[in-house]
Design an enzyme around this catalytic site. Structure first.
Site, mmCIF file in Angstrom:
data_model
loop_
_atom_site.group_PDB
_atom_site.id
_atom_site.type_symbol
_atom_site.label_atom_id
_atom_site.label_comp_id
_atom_site.label_asym_id
_atom_site.label_seq_id
_atom_site.Cartn_x
_atom_site.Cartn_y
_atom_site.Cartn_z
ATOM 1 N N ASP A 31 -4.932 -8.467 5.829
ATOM 2 C CA ASP A 31 -4.126 -8.321 7.047
ATOM 3 C C ASP A 31 -3.673 -6.869 7.218
ATOM 4 O O ASP A 31 -3.682 -6.081 6.278
ATOM 5 C CB ASP A 31 -2.908 -9.257 7.013
ATOM 6 C CG ASP A 31 -2.033 -9.017 5.793
ATOM 7 O OD1 ASP A 31 -2.580 -8.978 4.672
ATOM 8 O OD2 ASP A 31 -0.812 -8.822 5.948
ATOM 9 N N GLU A 81 -0.035 -10.135 3.388
ATOM 10 C CA GLU A 81 0.768 -9.239 2.548
ATOM 11 C C GLU A 81 1.848 -8.546 3.350
ATOM 12 O O GLU A 81 2.969 -8.357 2.890
ATOM 13 C CB GLU A 81 -0.162 -8.196 1.893
ATOM 14 C CG GLU A 81 0.515 -7.306 0.852
ATOM 15 C CD GLU A 81 1.145 -6.042 1.415
ATOM 16 O OE1 GLU A 81 1.867 -5.364 0.672
ATOM 17 O OE2 GLU A 81 0.944 -5.722 2.607
HETATM 18 C C1 LIG Z 1 7.196 13.032 -6.671
HETATM 19 C C2 LIG Z 1 6.558 12.525 -5.468
HETATM 20 C C3 LIG Z 1 6.005 11.159 -5.612
HETATM 21 C C4 LIG Z 1 5.680 10.670 -4.278
HETATM 22 C C5 LIG Z 1 4.977 9.395 -4.305
HETATM 23 C C6 LIG Z 1 4.548 9.025 -2.934
HETATM 24 C C7 LIG Z 1 3.199 8.486 -2.962
HETATM 25 C C8 LIG Z 1 2.899 7.650 -1.805
HETATM 26 C C9 LIG Z 1 1.601 7.007 -1.987
HETATM 27 C C10 LIG Z 1 1.384 5.805 -1.580
HETATM 28 C C11 LIG Z 1 2.441 4.991 -0.884
HETATM 29 C C12 LIG Z 1 2.630 3.671 -1.551
HETATM 30 C C13 LIG Z 1 2.164 2.583 -0.671
HETATM 31 C C14 LIG Z 1 2.098 1.285 -1.409
HETATM 32 C C15 LIG Z 1 1.457 0.203 -0.636
HETATM 33 C C16 LIG Z 1 2.396 -0.334 0.382
HETATM 34 C C17 LIG Z 1 1.810 -1.482 1.111
HETATM 35 C C18 LIG Z 1 2.809 -1.909 2.163
HETATM 36 O O1 LIG Z 1 2.965 -1.270 3.178
HETATM 37 N N1 LIG Z 1 3.507 -3.009 1.926
HETATM 38 C C19 LIG Z 1 4.516 -3.523 2.801
HETATM 39 C C20 LIG Z 1 4.816 -4.933 2.334
HETATM 40 C C21 LIG Z 1 5.824 -5.604 3.175
HETATM 41 C C22 LIG Z 1 6.278 -6.914 2.564
HETATM 42 N N2 LIG Z 1 6.920 -7.707 3.375
HETATM 43 O O2 LIG Z 1 6.085 -7.233 1.432
HETATM 44 C C23 LIG Z 1 5.796 -2.668 2.693
HETATM 45 O O3 LIG Z 1 6.093 -2.123 1.641
HETATM 46 O O4 LIG Z 1 6.494 -2.595 3.709
#
Ligand SMILES: CCCCCCCC/C=C\CCCCCCCC(=O)N[C@@H](CCC(N)=O)C(=O)O
Length: 342
Positions: free
Chosen positions: A7, A71
């Site tokens: 999704d 998700e």
């Molecule tokens: C020292 C600096 C470190 C910086 C680190 C930043 C790196 C960022 C890289 C990736 C971002 C992480 C993303 C993770 C996946 C998120 C997936 C997502 O969007 N999930 C939703 C889920 C919502 C829910 N209802 O569970 C969300 O988190 O909103």
């Protein structure tokens, strides 16, 4: 078990450089709704599987692939059903790999080489509705305070008073210690001696949104609703606020702080959903999952050093805590700082 999700989030027409459903390739990027989150992981897993089948690969152990379909709205009917099914069969998992952190190139200030961060934990989350009800009226004779004014003041107090900087209390400190050698002098010395330098480092980290997100519980006002007509003072104003909880805090602690910060009984606070930060998965030299992942990352992204990190977003993998203590969040692509807003 390898997880990914099918999704995507909604794609409003505005704000795109190219049409969201075009799948256009431009400057080395494929543009389209959900290419990053999380179609790339889905396709990567399926293509790898297809290739291995074609080559007649025989795995040494059983493994599962779980592709959720909800998700982005908490995984109730996808990941949670997969977990239920596995539990009913008495399955225990050696480790889980899901989307999450990535190979960061120029994202961590002061680190020149790309570094691979494996999310060994995930921040918690709490979403609140703040509602103010006041007598409605005509805009020609407004009262001193309106539902919109009271709510705006409360929301502004939340933005002006961020939750405390927790650097050093949580697992993000391990990440900097492990990466100490990647920084130039004098940062390398400072990172290797956080017991002394963490007050300074924590101040530097909070200046940028991506690193601020790893040192504290963040506050994001995401929805604001009130009013239907320019000359009518509305009865109700409502805002939705999402907090991502630092591993050193709990839902209850955050809620207490928020109540104290708002400190206005006219603002009704209701919890829409919440969960505490996830347990920290092992990343020592004897851990099969972490070490397998580290070896694989080294073989694909040659020189990238690997370190444990805190996943600032949430993933389906959080539903798997009763099936394994080893949950890792890593998406196998390089991200530059300008990619973080993509
Ligand atoms: C020292 C600096 C470190 C910086 C680190 C930043 C790196 C960022 C890289 C990736 C971002 C992480 C993303 C993770 C996946 C998120 C997936 C997502 O969007 N999930 C939703 C889920 C919502 C829910 N209802 O569970 C969300 O988190 O909103």
């Amino acid at each position: 078990m390898i997880l990914a999700h099918l999704d995507v989030v909604p794609a409003p027409p505005e704000g795109w450089d190219v049409p969201p459903f075009s799948g256009e390739e431009r400057d080395g990027y494929i543009y389209g709704r959900g290419t990053l989150d999380d179609k790339s992981c889905v396709i990567g897993v399926l293509q790898a599987l297809e290739l291995m089948l074609k080559r007649g690969y025989k795995p040494k152990r059983s493994f599962y692939i779980g592709l959720g379909h909800d998700e982005e709205v908490s995984g109730h009917n996808g990941a949670m059903k997969i977990v239920e099914r596995l539990q009913s069969r008495g399955v225990k998992l050696l480790f889980v790999l899901d989307e999450g952190l990535a190979v960061l190139d120029g994202v961590i200030q002061g680190v020149k080489r790309p570094v691979a961060l494996i999310g060994t934990t995930e921040k918690g989350s709490i979403t609140l509705n703040l509602t103010v009800n006041q007598p409605p009226g005509h805009s020609s004779m407004p009262p001193e305070e309106t539902s919109i004014g009271i709510l705006s003041a409360a929301v502004s107090r939340l933005e002006r008073n961020p939750l405390p900087n927790m650097f050093g209390v949580g697992p993000e400190a391990s990440m900097f210690e492990q990466l100490a050698g990647e920084f130039a002098f004098p940062l390398n010395v400072m990172m290797a001696n956080l017991w002394l330098f963490s007050p300074i480092i924590s101040r530097v980290l909070e200046r940028t949104p991506s690193s601020n997100a790893i040192v504290r519980t963040t506050t994001a006002i995401t929805i604001f609703n009130a009013g239907v007509k320019s000359n009518v003072i509305p009865r109700m104003a409502r805002a939705t606020v999402n907090f991502r909880i630092h591993p050193g805090q709990t839902v209850t602690e955050v809620l207490d702080i928020v109540r104290n910060t708002i400190s206005d009984e006219r603002v009704e606070i209701s919890v829409l959903n919440s969960f505490d930060p996830l347990p920290i998965s092992p990343f020592d030299e004897s851990n099969f999952g972490y070490q397998t992942l580290q070896r694989t990352i080294h073989s694909v992204f040659s020189a990238a050093p690997v370190a444990p990190g805190v996943c600032i977003g949430n993933t389906d993998s959080r539903h798997f805590v009763n099936l394994t203590d080893s949950i890792y969040r890593f998406s196998p692509f390089k991200m530059k700082s300008e990619d973080l807003s993509r």
